[in-house]
Design an enzyme around this catalytic site. Structure first.
Site, PDB file in Angstrom:
ATOM      1  N   PRO A  27      41.936   7.607  45.784  1.00  0.00           N
ATOM      2  CA  PRO A  27      42.216   6.332  46.449  1.00  0.00           C
ATOM      3  C   PRO A  27      40.987   5.578  46.917  1.00  0.00           C
ATOM      4  CG  PRO A  27      42.824   8.184  47.836  1.00  0.00           C
ATOM      5  CD  PRO A  27      42.496   8.760  46.499  1.00  0.00           C
ATOM      6  N   ASN A  28      41.125   4.245  46.833  1.00  0.00           N
ATOM      7  CA  ASN A  28      40.143   3.262  47.297  1.00  0.00           C
ATOM      8  C   ASN A  28      38.914   3.135  46.392  1.00  0.00           C
ATOM      9  OD1 ASN A  28      41.553   2.491  49.802  1.00  0.00           O
ATOM     10  ND2 ASN A  28      41.129   4.603  50.401  1.00  0.00           N
TER      11      ASN A  28
ATOM     12  N   ARG B 155      33.415  -2.009  48.558  1.00  0.00           N
ATOM     13  CA  ARG B 155      33.805  -1.122  49.652  1.00  0.00           C
ATOM     14  C   ARG B 155      32.588  -0.515  50.332  1.00  0.00           C
ATOM     15  NH1 ARG B 155      36.213   4.902  48.924  1.00  0.00           N
ATOM     16  NH2 ARG B 155      36.653   5.341  51.137  1.00  0.00           N
TER      17      ARG B 155
ATOM     18  N   TYR C 214      28.685   3.459  49.764  1.00  0.00           N
ATOM     19  CA  TYR C 214      29.052   3.713  48.367  1.00  0.00           C
ATOM     20  C   TYR C 214      28.247   2.900  47.355  1.00  0.00           C
ATOM     21  CZ  TYR C 214      32.893   5.946  50.802  1.00  0.00           C
ATOM     22  OH  TYR C 214      33.642   6.748  51.640  1.00  0.00           O
TER      23      TYR C 214
ATOM     24  N   ASN D  71      36.693  13.018  41.702  1.00  0.00           N
ATOM     25  CA  ASN D  71      36.369  12.489  43.009  1.00  0.00           C
ATOM     26  C   ASN D  71      37.705  12.216  43.692  1.00  0.00           C
ATOM     27  OD1 ASN D  71      35.721  11.149  45.324  1.00  0.00           O
ATOM     28  ND2 ASN D  71      34.180   9.827  44.377  1.00  0.00           N
TER      29      ASN D  71
ATOM     30  N   ALA E  51      39.840  10.525  49.649  1.00  0.00           N
ATOM     31  CA  ALA E  51      40.446  11.058  50.881  1.00  0.00           C
ATOM     32  C   ALA E  51      41.368  12.245  50.634  1.00  0.00           C
ATOM     33  CB  ALA E  51      41.207   9.950  51.596  1.00  0.00           C
TER      34      ALA E  51
ATOM     35  N   GLU F 292      33.713  18.963  41.591  1.00  0.00           N
ATOM     36  CA  GLU F 292      34.154  18.081  42.685  1.00  0.00           C
ATOM     37  C   GLU F 292      32.997  17.128  42.969  1.00  0.00           C
ATOM     38  OE1 GLU F 292      35.076  20.156  46.301  1.00  0.00           O
ATOM     39  OE2 GLU F 292      34.976  18.328  47.511  1.00  0.00           O
TER      40      GLU F 292
ATOM     41  N   HIS G 287      31.387  13.639  44.929  1.00  0.00           N
ATOM     42  CA  HIS G 287      31.457  12.607  45.971  1.00  0.00           C
ATOM     43  C   HIS G 287      30.212  11.726  45.877  1.00  0.00           C
ATOM     44  CE1 HIS G 287      34.809  14.679  47.821  1.00  0.00           C
ATOM     45  NE2 HIS G 287      34.124  15.791  47.771  1.00  0.00           N
TER      46      HIS G 287
ATOM     47  N   ARG H  28      28.436  13.118  57.071  1.00  0.00           N
ATOM     48  CA  ARG H  28      29.286  12.078  57.634  1.00  0.00           C
ATOM     49  C   ARG H  28      30.159  12.628  58.753  1.00  0.00           C
ATOM     50  NH1 ARG H  28      32.076   8.919  52.884  1.00  0.00           N
ATOM     51  NH2 ARG H  28      32.693   7.616  54.668  1.00  0.00           N
TER      52      ARG H  28
HETATM   53  C1  DHK Z   1      35.005   8.794  48.663  1.00  0.00           C
HETATM   54  C2  DHK Z   1      35.962   8.511  49.574  1.00  0.00           C
HETATM   55  O1  DHK Z   1      36.862   7.551  49.365  1.00  0.00           O
HETATM   56  C3  DHK Z   1      36.006   9.182  50.879  1.00  0.00           C
HETATM   57  O2  DHK Z   1      37.332   9.412  51.352  1.00  0.00           O
HETATM   58  C4  DHK Z   1      35.251  10.493  50.844  1.00  0.00           C
HETATM   59  C5  DHK Z   1      34.101   9.939  48.792  1.00  0.00           C
HETATM   60  C6  DHK Z   1      33.900  10.326  50.207  1.00  0.00           C
HETATM   61  C7  DHK Z   1      32.781   9.695  48.079  1.00  0.00           C
HETATM   62  O3  DHK Z   1      31.705   9.784  48.710  1.00  0.00           O
HETATM   63  O4  DHK Z   1      32.858   9.443  46.856  1.00  0.00           O
HETATM   64  O5  DHK Z   1      35.124  10.983  52.092  1.00  0.00           O
END
Ligand code: DHK
Length: 146
Positions: free
Chosen positions: A10-11, A18, A23, A72, A75, A96, A98, A105
């Site tokens: 998500p997101n 974002r 990011y 990835n 959340a 995995e 990120h 964080r």
């Molecule tokens: C991406 C997200 O959306 C967060 O919920 C994670 C992760 C971190 C990233 O760093 O790609 O905590």
């Protein structure tokens, strides 16, 4: 040649806009292009969803089709036992991934369920790090690591 599955939670569809201080400004489309370039001849299934159900459905598809997975979970990393249970069924290597260093964080980002089954974790390399993850996954596949 079996494909690799690169799955995003998500997101991440909002990458580029974002929280760029965390990011960066690379968009998800640019990330996909980075991955396909890094994969060379290896076929790539690249997906993103804001739905836990859909993410799990893609893991189920990967169980039957994929040589390896980069995920990835965003959340869902920290909340989804259902995603952990699905990933446990996969026999190949799992990375995995990120973008940010989740361990630097807020504490809510420090306990990953996915890490309980991932072959390895890459965090903090930024969006460009997806290319590194693709190269690393190819090595894990060739060494038949899980
Ligand atoms: C991406 C997200 O959306 C967060 O919920 C994670 C992760 C971190 C990233 O760093 O790609 O905590």
């Amino acid at each position: 040649m079996k494909p690799i599955y690169i799955l995003n939670g998500p997101n991440l569809n909002r990458l580029g806009k974002r929280e760029p201080d965390i990011y960066g400004t690379t968009t998800l489309a640019e990330v996909e292009a980075l991955c396909r370039d890094a994969a060379g001849e290896r076929p790539v299934e690249f997906h993103q969803t804001n739905s836990e159900e859909k993410l799990i459905d893609w893991v189920h598809e990967a169980i039957d089709e994929a040589a390896g997975i980069i995920i990835n979970p965003a959340a869902f990393t920290f909340t989804s036992l259902a995603l952990l249970d699905a990933l446990k069924m996969f026999k190949g290597p799992i990375i995995e991934f990120h973008i940010s260093n989740v361990h630097r964080r807020e504490p809510i980002y420090h306990r990953s369920y996915v890490s309980m089954t991932a072959t390895t974790v890459i965090a903090g390399l930024g969006a460009q790090g997806y290319a590194t993850a693709v190269q690393a996954l190819e090595t894990l596949i060739r060494r038949q690591m899980r």
